[in-house]
Every structure is written in structure tokens, then in C-alpha cells.
Design a protein around this motif. Structure first.
Motif, PDB file in Angstrom:
ATOM      1  N   MET B   1      46.742  44.254  38.049  1.00 42.92           N
ATOM      2  CA  MET B   1      47.068  42.817  37.981  1.00 42.92           C
ATOM      3  C   MET B   1      47.942  42.524  36.762  1.00 42.92           C
ATOM      4  O   MET B   1      48.945  41.850  36.845  1.00 42.92           O
ATOM      5  CB  MET B   1      45.746  42.011  37.916  1.00 42.92           C
ATOM      6  CG  MET B   1      45.990  40.531  38.072  1.00 42.92           C
ATOM      7  SD  MET B   1      46.789  40.165  39.640  1.00 42.92           S
ATOM      8  CE  MET B   1      47.484  38.585  39.289  1.00 42.92           C
ATOM      9  N   ILE B   2      47.498  43.075  35.639  1.00 44.91           N
ATOM     10  CA  ILE B   2      48.270  42.844  34.397  1.00 44.91           C
ATOM     11  C   ILE B   2      49.681  43.386  34.571  1.00 44.91           C
ATOM     12  O   ILE B   2      50.647  42.750  34.170  1.00 44.91           O
ATOM     13  CB  ILE B   2      47.577  43.549  33.208  1.00 44.91           C
ATOM     14  CG1 ILE B   2      46.179  42.970  33.005  1.00 44.91           C
ATOM     15  CG2 ILE B   2      48.402  43.407  31.969  1.00 44.91           C
ATOM     16  CD1 ILE B   2      46.157  41.647  32.284  1.00 44.91           C
ATOM     17  N   ILE B   5      51.850  41.056  36.472  1.00 39.14           N
ATOM     18  CA  ILE B   5      52.281  39.902  35.668  1.00 39.14           C
ATOM     19  C   ILE B   5      53.393  40.304  34.718  1.00 39.14           C
ATOM     20  O   ILE B   5      54.381  39.587  34.540  1.00 39.14           O
ATOM     21  CB  ILE B   5      51.087  39.310  34.889  1.00 39.14           C
ATOM     22  CG1 ILE B   5      50.113  38.663  35.871  1.00 39.14           C
ATOM     23  CG2 ILE B   5      51.562  38.302  33.871  1.00 39.14           C
ATOM     24  CD1 ILE B   5      48.856  38.147  35.232  1.00 39.14           C
ATOM     25  N   GLN B   7      55.506  42.660  35.156  1.00 38.07           N
ATOM     26  CA  GLN B   7      56.740  42.882  35.912  1.00 38.07           C
ATOM     27  C   GLN B   7      57.433  41.553  36.232  1.00 38.07           C
ATOM     28  O   GLN B   7      58.652  41.422  36.127  1.00 38.07           O
ATOM     29  CB  GLN B   7      56.438  43.655  37.199  1.00 38.07           C
ATOM     30  CG  GLN B   7      56.156  45.125  36.943  1.00 38.07           C
ATOM     31  CD  GLN B   7      55.486  45.805  38.107  1.00 38.07           C
ATOM     32  OE1 GLN B   7      54.971  45.145  39.011  1.00 38.07           O
ATOM     33  NE2 GLN B   7      55.477  47.122  38.090  1.00 38.07           N
ATOM     34  N   VAL B   8      56.634  40.586  36.607  1.00 43.14           N
ATOM     35  CA  VAL B   8      57.214  39.267  36.898  1.00 43.14           C
ATOM     36  C   VAL B   8      57.828  38.672  35.631  1.00 43.14           C
ATOM     37  O   VAL B   8      58.934  38.113  35.645  1.00 43.14           O
ATOM     38  CB  VAL B   8      56.131  38.313  37.469  1.00 43.14           C
ATOM     39  CG1 VAL B   8      56.667  36.897  37.543  1.00 43.14           C
ATOM     40  CG2 VAL B   8      55.697  38.784  38.837  1.00 43.14           C
ATOM     41  N   ALA B   9      57.100  38.818  34.522  1.00 45.97           N
ATOM     42  CA  ALA B   9      57.611  38.278  33.262  1.00 45.97           C
ATOM     43  C   ALA B   9      58.918  38.949  32.872  1.00 45.97           C
ATOM     44  O   ALA B   9      59.849  38.305  32.377  1.00 45.97           O
ATOM     45  CB  ALA B   9      56.571  38.469  32.162  1.00 45.97           C
TER      46      ALA B   9
END
Lengths: 177, 190
Positions: B1-2, B5, B7-9
Motif C-alpha cells: 500500500m505504501i 502511494i 508511486q502515485v506521489a
């Protein structure tokens, strides 16, 4: 690994989109452009001396300038100035500071001084049907954008001309017809 | 999950920073829009481009320079041999100027005008002294010189700006055929 590459790829595509978005936003939101700086010193349809610290018109120390922001939405605007100076030139810019037109005291016919009429192409067509009184020697300048800036520059070879130049620029007017 | 996030950031960061900085780089690279080079001189042209880039450029700094119907300005920060202009040296500007009604030569420096000893920072062609062959020479130096003299500033970097008024070359595309005066370094101190 694949997901990271995807993230980078999406980022690059996004960079392109952001680049284009900000490019078009900058003129809209900027408050340092020539229009915004001039708005701080004078309302529309009024000539004001240009402060070189706020708007760089150049030509110092020999040239002094006055600028007027105009709006052709309500009709053509007539630009006039009285008096004689050794040389004057005038430029018309659009709302974003792009040069649209330029003229000087030799190329402006009429020979009597500054007498120009700013109008949109539509207004030009209307006017040509019936030329109003007093405009026989006026130079017609077409400006497709309705909002714009007129800059009148006067040449002052030395300080002995200061009085004439100040009177010339002080007499400048840009009023609706 | 981290990791997701992160990767999106990363994607957002690349998009935002990459887009904005690349735009600023392009806009600031041509702070003075340079169009044509003639010898040591570069022509400063008003933005008639009308492209989104020229619009964005003028939106960031308020400038309303000379248009084609008024005149044309040339600037240089180096002499005719390519060396940067410095106040440790004296320069002579001489040669031919394209047909014009009159011209001005001024010294321009960024930042506040340093307190030069009382001296003209500019000269017009109307005040020019000419020799028997109708040629002229202007001396640029910190200390006064006989003849046509323009005072050089004490600033570390400065430019010479030659502005021609009411000249046919301003509107035409034939600016590259033009011949402008040479800037010759005469002698230096130190």
C-alpha cells in the motif's frame, strides 16, 4: 519495477499537461504584466506618464512616454496630442503586451500632430459608410483585440526641450469618439 | 500500500515540478527576446510573435519596447572581438549606421545606476562631432575624453544600446544585411 516505470511515465505525460496549462494560465493570473502595471496608475481611456520603474518602455534619458489603456467595446477611441516635439512615435499593444502597430510623426499622415482613431475591423466597416465630421485627416488604426495599450513616446534631445515634451505628453488624450 | 502511494506521489511530483520548471526555463532563457545578430550587436525586437510563449513572457515582466514602425534597438555586452565590456577599458564606437532619422547610443546596466562621475550616459546622433570625412567616433570610458564621450558605469556588467529611429530596416526582414558600428577596445588599465 513495472509500476515504478509506469509512475514515471505518467509523471512525464503529466508534466507536459502541466506545462501547457500553466503556459496559458500565466497571462491570465499575472499581476506584473504591462496592463496590470498601467492599471495601477490610471483608469481606462486616460493617458498617464509611464514610470520606467514599473513598465520598461526604454529610451531613457532621451525619450519620455505616456500610455493609455483603451477599450473599444463601446466604440472607436480617438488618440490626440497637441504641440510639437522633435520626434514622436506611437505604438499599439494588445492587452498582453504584444505589439500590434507602430507609427511615427513622419509616417502618420496629416502632418498636424497626433490624431489617430483606434477601431475594430467591424467598426471600420461601419465608419466607412459615413465618415463623421472632423476625421478627414485622422489616421485609422485597426485593432482586432478590443482591449489594448497605446504608448506615445516623445523625443527630448536635451533638457531645454523638457517644457515642450511635458506639455505634449500632458495634452495626450484617448477618448471615445 | 505504501509503495503504491509513493508511486502515485512520484507521478504527481514529476508532473508538477517537471511541467512548471520546464516552462520557467523556456520563459526565462530569453529574458530579452533576441531576434537577429549583426556583428557584436543583437536586435531587441518587440514581441510581435503572438505565440503563447511570448504572451507568457511579457506577462511576467512589464515591458513595452519599440515596435517596427517606431525604431529598432540593438544591444551588446561585448566588443567587436567578443570580449565582455568592462569599465577597466576604454572603447571607441565608430563606423556606419543604417539610414535613419536619428539614433541614440546609451550605456545600460542592470540594477540601480551606480554613481558615475558626472557624465552623460547616452548620446544622440544630433549632438555628434564628425571629422572631415563626416565619420564619427564615440569614446566610452569612465573618465572624460575629448570629442564624443559617453561615461562608462562602475557596474560589473553593462551593455551598449544603439537605437535607430524611423529607419526602414525596423520593419523589413533584411536586418541581417545591415552594417552597424564596431566597438573597439582601445586601452585598459590594471
Amino acid at each position: 519495477m513495472g509500476r515504478w516505470l509506469l509512475a514515471i511515465l505518467i509523471g512525464l505525460v503529466g508534466a507536459g499537461i502541466v506545462h501547457i496549462l500553466v503556459l496559458f494560465l500565466v497571462p491570465e493570473v499575472s499581476d506584473h504584466g504591462p496592463w496590470e502595471e498601467l492599471a495601477a496608475s490610471a483608469p481606462l481611456q486616460v493617458f498617464a506618464r509611464v514610470d520606467e520603474d514599473r513598465v520598461a518602455v526604454g529610451g531613457a534619458p532621451f525619450f519620455h512616454a505616456a500610455a493609455c489603456r483603451f477599450d473599444l467595446g463601446a466604440g472607436p477611441v480617438r488618440v490626440r496630442a497637441e504641440g510639437r516635439v522633435p520626434f514622436w512615435s506611437m505604438a499599439v499593444f494588445d492587452r498582453f503586451g504584444q505589439n500590434v502597430f507602430g507609427v511615427n510623426d513622419r509616417t502618420a499622415e496629416g502632418g498636424g500632430g497626433v490624431d489617430l482613431l483606434l477601431l475594430t475591423p467591424t467598426q471600420m466597416v461601419e465608419l466607412q459608410k459615413a465618415v463623421p465630421e472632423g476625421l478627414e485627416r485622422t489616421v485609422y488604426v485597426e485593432s482586432a483585440p478590443e482591449l489594448g495599450i497605446v504608448v506615445l513616446r516623445a523625443f527630448m534631445p536635451d533638457d531645454t526641450w523638457k517644457g515642450l515634451v511635458d506639455r505634449f505628453l500632458g495634452s495626450a488624450s484617448c477618448r471615445p469618439l | 500500500m505504501i509503495v503504491f502511494i509513493l508511486q502515485v506521489a512520484t507521478a504527481f511530483l514529476i508532473a508538477f515540478c517537471g511541467g512548471t520548471f520546464s516552462l520557467l526555463y523556456v520563459l526565462d532563457r530569453n529574458v530579452s527576446p533576441v531576434s537577429v545578430r549583426v556583428g557584436a550587436w543583437s536586435a531587441l525586437a518587440a514581441d510581435v510573435g503572438g505565440t503563447p510563449y511570448s504572451r507568457a513572457r511579457t506577462a511576467r515582466r512589464a515591458a513595452l519596447p519599440l515596435g517596427p514602425g517606431e525604431g529598432i534597438a540593438f544591444a551588446t555586452a561585448a566588443d567587436s572581438d567578443g570580449r565582455p565590456l568592462t569599465s577597466d577599458c576604454r572603447y571607441t564606437v565608430a563606423g556606419t549606421v543604417p539610414p535613419n532619422r536619428f539614433w541614440t547610443l546609451e550605456v545600460a546596466s542592470d540594477g540601480p545606476a551606480a554613481a558615475t562621475a558626472a557624465g552623460p550616459s547616452a548620446i544622440t546622433s544630433l549632438d555628434l562631432l564628425r571629422d572631415e570625412e563626416n565619420d564619427f567616433a564615440v569614446t566610452i570610458s569612465p573618465s572624460p575624453s575629448p570629442g564624443n564621450w559617453v561615461s562608462a558605469p562602475q557596474a560589473p556588467s553593462w551593455r551598449l544600446v544603439l537605437t535607430l529611429y524611423d529607419t526602414s530596416i525596423a520593419a523589413s526582414a533584411g536586418v541581417t544585411d545591415v552594417v552597424l558600428p564596431r566597438i573597439v577596445r582601445t586601452d585598459c588599465r590594471g
